[in-house]
Enzyme design. Structure first.
Site, PDB file in Angstrom:
ATOM      1  N   ASP A  33      13.321 -13.657  52.095  1.00 26.36           N
ATOM      2  CA  ASP A  33      13.514 -14.939  51.951  1.00 26.36           C
ATOM      3  C   ASP A  33      14.865 -15.503  52.055  1.00 26.36           C
ATOM      4  OD1 ASP A  33      13.212 -17.696  50.748  1.00 26.36           O
ATOM      5  OD2 ASP A  33      12.057 -16.884  49.023  1.00 26.36           O
TER       6      ASP A  33
ATOM      7  N   HIS B 182      15.905 -19.081  51.859  1.00 27.07           N
ATOM      8  CA  HIS B 182      16.180 -20.222  51.183  1.00 27.07           C
ATOM      9  C   HIS B 182      17.456 -20.356  50.469  1.00 27.07           C
ATOM     10  CE1 HIS B 182      11.976 -20.472  51.972  1.00 27.07           C
ATOM     11  NE2 HIS B 182      11.950 -21.732  52.229  1.00 27.07           N
TER      12      HIS B 182
END
Length: 137
Positions: free
Chosen positions: A11, A13
């Site tokens: 991930d 982000h």
């Protein structure tokens, strides 16, 4: 209080991760941010190394569940983390699901606090209340 935080798994982000760090810092926590693409074992190693009080894992792409299933096992392996507050938040599933279905599942994985699609400040307010209640008992 010391907090280890970061984004689990594959991930990237980074913006949300940075906002979590800034919000924790503004509330007076000492933050150790592992960044994005972090493996679960890295969180636990960092929590031991920093003597963290809280382990706050986030996931924005929804794949946290695949990683979170190992939390109970790892927590039993890292005996010095018996009193650490385990917290996870973000978008905790791929697709859609109701929080009332997701929260118990993640609690069963070993998390004390679970926030599926909950506003960051609401989650941190709940963390602070949880800590106050725990310290009072």
């Amino acid at each position: 209080m010391k907090v280890v935080t970061g984004v689990v798994g594959n991930d990237i982000h980074v913006v949300a991760n940075r906002l979590i760090e800034l919000s924790l810092d503004a509330r007076g926590f000492e933050v150790f941010n592992l960044g994005v693409n972090t493996y679960l074992e890295e969180f636990f190693d960092a929590a031991v190394e920093t003597q963290a009080d809280i382990l706050l894992i986030s996931s924005l792409n929804g794949e946290a569940e695949g990683w979170a299933r190992e939390v109970k096992f790892l927590k039993s392996k890292y005996k010095s983390l018996d009193n650490i507050v385990m917290m996870i938040g973000g978008n905790l599933v791929v697709g859609t699901a109701a929080a009332e279905d997701i929260v118990p599942r993640y609690q069963n994985y070993g998390f004390d606090l679970v926030f599926h699609q909950v506003d960051l400040n609401t989650g941190l307010d709940t963390l602070e209340k949880y800590l106050q209640e725990r310290d009072a008992s």
